[in-house]
Motif scaffolding. Sequence first.
Motif, short mmCIF file in Angstrom:
data_model
loop_
_atom_site.label_atom_id
_atom_site.label_comp_id
_atom_site.label_asym_id
_atom_site.label_seq_id
_atom_site.Cartn_x
_atom_site.Cartn_y
_atom_site.Cartn_z
N GLY A 1 0.82 -1.22 0.00
CA GLY A 1 0.00 0.00 0.00
C GLY A 1 0.85 1.25 0.00
N MET A 2 1.92 1.25 0.79
CA MET A 2 2.82 2.40 0.82
C MET A 2 3.53 2.57 -0.52
SD MET A 2 2.62 4.09 3.60
CE MET A 2 4.12 5.07 3.50
N GLY A 3 3.91 1.45 -1.13
CA GLY A 3 4.53 1.53 -2.44
C GLY A 3 3.58 2.13 -3.47
N LEU A 4 2.30 1.77 -3.36
CA LEU A 4 1.30 2.30 -4.28
C LEU A 4 1.15 3.81 -4.10
CD1 LEU A 4 -2.05 0.56 -5.07
CD2 LEU A 4 -2.00 3.01 -4.69
N VAL A 5 1.12 4.27 -2.85
CA VAL A 5 1.00 5.71 -2.57
C VAL A 5 2.20 6.47 -3.13
CG1 VAL A 5 0.98 7.44 -0.74
CG2 VAL A 5 -0.44 5.40 -0.53
N PHE A 6 3.40 5.92 -2.90
CA PHE A 6 4.60 6.57 -3.41
C PHE A 6 4.60 6.64 -4.94
CE2 PHE A 6 8.21 7.11 -0.26
CZ PHE A 6 7.36 7.26 0.83
N SER A 7 4.12 5.58 -5.58
CA SER A 7 4.07 5.56 -7.04
C SER A 7 3.14 6.63 -7.58
CB SER A 7 3.62 4.19 -7.54
OG SER A 7 4.60 3.22 -7.34
N ILE A 8 1.99 6.79 -6.96
CA ILE A 8 1.03 7.80 -7.41
C ILE A 8 1.59 9.20 -7.23
CG2 ILE A 8 -1.23 8.81 -6.96
CD1 ILE A 8 -2.26 6.02 -6.34
N ILE A 9 2.25 9.44 -6.08
CA ILE A 9 2.88 10.74 -5.86
C ILE A 9 3.95 10.99 -6.92
CG2 ILE A 9 4.34 12.06 -4.28
CD1 ILE A 9 2.90 10.66 -1.96
N ALA A 10 4.75 9.96 -7.22
CA ALA A 10 5.78 10.09 -8.25
C ALA A 10 5.16 10.36 -9.61
CB ALA A 10 6.63 8.83 -8.30
N ALA A 11 3.99 9.76 -9.88
CA ALA A 11 3.30 9.98 -11.16
C ALA A 11 2.93 11.45 -11.32
CB ALA A 11 2.06 9.10 -11.23
N PHE A 12 2.41 12.05 -10.25
CA PHE A 12 2.10 13.48 -10.30
C PHE A 12 3.36 14.31 -10.51
CE2 PHE A 12 -1.87 12.14 -8.25
CZ PHE A 12 -2.80 12.95 -8.90
N GLY A 13 4.45 13.88 -9.84
CA GLY A 13 5.72 14.59 -9.99
C GLY A 13 6.24 14.54 -11.41
N ILE A 14 6.14 13.38 -12.05
CA ILE A 14 6.60 13.22 -13.42
C ILE A 14 5.81 14.13 -14.36
CG2 ILE A 14 6.61 11.63 -15.40
CD1 ILE A 14 7.41 9.42 -13.45
N GLU A 15 4.51 14.16 -14.22
CA GLU A 15 3.69 15.00 -15.09
C GLU A 15 3.97 16.48 -14.87
OE1 GLU A 15 1.71 14.31 -17.71
OE2 GLU A 15 2.65 12.37 -17.41
N LYS A 16 4.20 16.87 -13.61
CA LYS A 16 4.52 18.27 -13.32
C LYS A 16 5.85 18.65 -13.97
CE LYS A 16 4.19 22.25 -11.21
NZ LYS A 16 3.16 23.25 -11.60
N LEU A 17 6.85 17.79 -13.86
CA LEU A 17 8.15 18.08 -14.44
C LEU A 17 8.11 18.03 -15.96
CD1 LEU A 17 10.45 16.13 -11.95
CD2 LEU A 17 10.31 18.61 -12.25
N ARG A 18 7.28 17.15 -16.53
CA ARG A 18 7.15 17.09 -17.99
C ARG A 18 6.63 18.40 -18.55
NH1 ARG A 18 3.58 13.44 -20.40
NH2 ARG A 18 4.76 13.59 -22.31
N LYS A 19 5.74 19.07 -17.80
CA LYS A 19 5.23 20.36 -18.25
C LYS A 19 6.29 21.45 -18.07
CE LYS A 19 1.53 20.16 -15.71
NZ LYS A 19 0.27 20.61 -15.06
N THR A 20 7.11 21.31 -17.03
CA THR A 20 8.15 22.30 -16.77
C THR A 20 9.25 22.23 -17.82
OG1 THR A 20 7.71 22.18 -14.39
CG2 THR A 20 9.80 23.15 -15.08
N TYR A 21 9.63 20.98 -18.18
CA TYR A 21 10.69 20.77 -19.17
C TYR A 21 10.09 20.17 -20.45
CZ TYR A 21 13.72 21.25 -15.08
OH TYR A 21 14.34 21.69 -13.95
N LYS A 22 9.31 20.97 -21.15
CA LYS A 22 8.60 20.46 -22.32
C LYS A 22 9.55 19.97 -23.41
CE LYS A 22 4.40 23.21 -21.72
NZ LYS A 22 3.50 24.24 -22.31
N THR A 23 10.63 20.70 -23.61
CA THR A 23 11.57 20.32 -24.66
C THR A 23 12.40 19.11 -24.26
OG1 THR A 23 11.71 22.66 -25.25
CG2 THR A 23 13.36 21.19 -26.22
#
Length: 271
Positions: A62-84
Motif C-alpha cells: 500500500g505504501m509503495g502504491l502511494v509513493f508511485s502515485i505521488i511520483a506519477a504526479f511529480g513526473i507529469e509536473k516536471l514534464r510540463k516544466t521541461y517540455k523540450t
Amino acid sequence: MDILYSDFFQRAILGGVLIGLAAPLLGIFLVLRRLSMIGDTLAHVSIAGVALGFLVNIYPLGMGLVFSIIAAFGIEKLRKTYKTYAELSIAIIMSGGVALATFLFSQGKGFNLNVTSYLFGSIYTLDNTDVLIVGIVTVIVLCVVFFLFKEFFLMSFDEDAAGVSGLPIQYLNMVITILTALVISVSIKIVGALLVSALLTIPVATSLVFSRGFKQTVIWSVIYSEISVVAGLLIAGLFNYAPGATVVLSLISILVLTLLFKLTFRRGLSI
C-alpha cells in the motif's frame, strides 16, 4: 507436480495472469509515446514506499502504491516544466526514488531482507489481500482503457494534433501515468522492481514485429504476456527457479524467437 495444486502457487498464477493482462495494455501506449523507462522509475520509487512501510509497520504494498502515485504526479509536473526535455522528468524522479530507497534501507532494522524480495520478486508470498489488490487494479485498467481507448490511441501517435482537436491532453497524460503507477506498485511483488518494466515493454516489442494495425498489436501484446507469465511460473515451480527471472526470460525468449522467425521468413521470400 504437487506444487501446482498448492494454494500459494495458484495465488501466484492468478496474480501473474491478472498483471500479465494489465501491464501490456498500458505498455503499448507508453512505448508509442517513448516513455518505456517510466516503469523503472516508478518501480524504484515504489521500493522506497515499501521500505517505509516496513519501517513504520504499515502495509508495504500500500505504501509503495502511494509513493508511485505521488511520483506519477511529480513526473507529469516536471514534464510540463521541461517540455523540450521531457525525459528529464523520468531521470529526476528515478534519482530521487533511488536516493530515498537507499536512505530508508540504511534505517532498516531487520526488514532489509523483506524489502529485497520486492527488488527481485516474491510471487509465492502473495496472500489473498495482495491478489485482491492486483485484481482491483486490473479491473480499473481494463475499464479505463476500454472507455478511453480512442483518446489514448490518438494521443499516443500525435499528442499535439490530439490537443488541437480538443482532447484534454493534460488529463489523459495524468490518467495514463497514474494507471502505470498502480500497475507498477502491484507488480513489484510478482516480478520485482528490477524486472517490472519488462512486463510493460517486451510483450509490446514482440507484437510490433508482425502485427498489422494498432488493435492487433494490443491483442498480441496481451497474448505474449500471458504465455510468458504462465510458462515462466510453471518452469519456476517445477524446477525451483526464481519466478520473476523465469517470467522475464520467457518474455525475452519469445521476443528472440519471433525476431528469428521474421528473419528466416524474409530470407525465404528473397530466395
